[in-house]
Design a protein around this motif. Structure first.
Motif, short mmCIF file in Angstrom:
data_model
loop_
_atom_site.label_atom_id
_atom_site.label_comp_id
_atom_site.label_asym_id
_atom_site.label_seq_id
_atom_site.Cartn_x
_atom_site.Cartn_y
_atom_site.Cartn_z
N ASP A 153 0.84 -1.21 0.00
CA ASP A 153 0.00 0.00 0.00
C ASP A 153 0.87 1.26 0.00
OD1 ASP A 153 -2.46 -1.22 0.04
OD2 ASP A 153 -2.81 -0.94 2.20
N ASP A 163 -3.14 4.87 -1.75
CA ASP A 163 -4.07 3.80 -1.34
C ASP A 163 -4.72 4.13 0.00
OD1 ASP A 163 -3.52 1.98 -3.51
OD2 ASP A 163 -1.54 1.71 -2.60
N LYS A 164 -3.92 4.59 0.97
CA LYS A 164 -4.43 4.85 2.32
C LYS A 164 -3.84 6.17 2.82
CE LYS A 164 -6.13 0.66 2.26
NZ LYS A 164 -5.39 -0.57 2.45
N ASN A 171 -10.51 4.32 4.05
CA ASN A 171 -9.06 4.30 3.84
C ASN A 171 -8.34 5.45 4.55
OD1 ASN A 171 -9.02 1.97 2.25
ND2 ASN A 171 -9.72 3.15 0.48
#
Ligand code: SF4
Ligand code: SF4
Length: 347
Positions: free
Chosen positions: A36, A142-143, A265
């Motif tokens: 990630d 992604d996060k 997220n």
């Protein structure tokens, strides 16, 4: 009901160690997977500010993210007003001066909005903001973990996680648009022509004429509502008004960021220490207004700010005409970015 993990502050104890344990014993990093790309949204402080989150806490978080096999990086957007963090180069230098270097933290600092002039892409949000402009880099993240310093704020009354995302994750265009919701009023009878406001304004908008402040007509549109001249005026001649409007639009900007990243997220950490009058954008952030309280961790951006505010007491932030900071959270729940009700889990 949302969970808020809480590490109470105790003087003369290893708070960094307690924070590390809390990261392990809470569930807030459960959704971080190998590979990630994780943005750790920080505020490194304006040059010479010393109240911002201490980099040792960020280092512990980054170590944990690396253990999980993710690719963390520290990030922030450039400021919309003149100062050390106006350009990406200045911001990276500032991060380095304040200890947010790769050598110290173990992750690089990457500026979200490129070299600092990128407009970003538009995202539709609720009225009255209607749209925000988001840095292109968000398409690759992604996060996100939002690491916020809880403190007072001249315009927003209180700055926590909502404020950090709202103003810190958009480009200059949207920062200015949000600040323009605040208005200024000027009481000529209180002005003695001292010149402090003209010296403060980088854009040379206030002028002195016949012993009174006037605003130069041709430059008025350039006003950034920053509000340097208000802070410079010790006579109370320049005041802010309609501050509640800014409180209402901050959660709306968060709504836009959640649309891009997915609410699930985004994780928040609130550092309830060094609770001072002004934000980390100020080189000299004023006096402490509350003793250190603790560190909060949650997957709910509204609940985490509410939990801190319940402990700090909202009146702490309501001085000099600053509005009720809880408006941010009430509006946040209303538009669906989080919940006011929370379960506190003390670690
Ligand atoms: S700082 Fe205040 S008192 Fe001084 S010139 Fe400006 S408005 Fe007037
Ligand atoms: S708010 Fe005041 S200091 Fe800031 S740009 Fe406008 S006139 Fe200048």
């Amino acid at each position: 009901m949302s969970k808020v993990y809480f590490v109470p502050w105790k003087q003369n104890t290893d708070m960094v160690g307690k924070f590390k344990k809390a990261l392990k014993n809470s569930n807030i990093l459960d959704n971080i997977n190998k590979g990630d790309k994780v943005a750790v949204k920080v505020h490194v402080g304006e040059y010479k500010n010393t109240s911002h989150v201490h980099p040792l806490y960020i280092k512990e978080l980054v170590s944990m993210l690396l253990e999980k096999g993710s690719e963390p990086f520290l990030t922030d957007t450039t400021s919309y007003y003149c100062g050390n963090r106006f350009t990406a180069v200045g911001m990276i230098k500032n991060a380095f001066y304040h200890g947010f270097s790769y050598a110290n933290i173990g992750a690089p600092f990457i500026v979200l909005d490129g070299l600092g002039n990128g407009e970003g892409f538009p995202v539709k949000v609720s009225e009255p903001l209607n749209e925000i402009y988001v840095p292109e880099l968000f398409k690759e993240i992604d996060k996100m973990i939002v690491f916020s310093h809880c403190k007072g704020h001249a315009l927003a009354s209180f700055g926590g996680s909502i404020k950090n995302v709202a103003m810190g994750c958009v480009t200059k265009k949207s920062k200015l648009a949000m600040h323009k919701f605040v208005n200024f009023c000027y009481d000529e009878t209180l002005c003695d022509g001292c010149d402090a406001c003209t010296e403060m304004c980088d854009r040379e908008i206030p002028k002195i004429k016949n012993g009174k402040r006037i605003l130069s007509l041709e430059k008025r549109e350039d006003c950034m509502h920053c509000p340097g001249c208000m802070e410079a005026c010790t006579k109370g001649a320049v005041k802010l008004s309609e501050l509640e409007k800014l409180q209402h639009v901050l959660p709306i900007a968060v709504e836009g960021i959640f649309k891009i990243l997915g609410k699930e997220n985004v994780t928040s950490i609130n550092w309830g220490a060094n609770i001072v009058e002004f934000c980390d954008c100020m080189p000299f952030p004023g006096s402490r207004i509350k003793d250190n309280i603790g560190i909060y961790l949650s997957k709910d951006i509204v609940a985490i700010d509410k939990a801190f505010l319940d402990d700090a007491e909202k009146n702490t932030f309501m001085f000099d005409g600053r509005p009720d900071p809880e408006i941010q959270m009430l509006q946040g729940e209303r538009i669906g970015i989080g919940k006011l009700e929370y379960e506190r889990i003390v670690l």
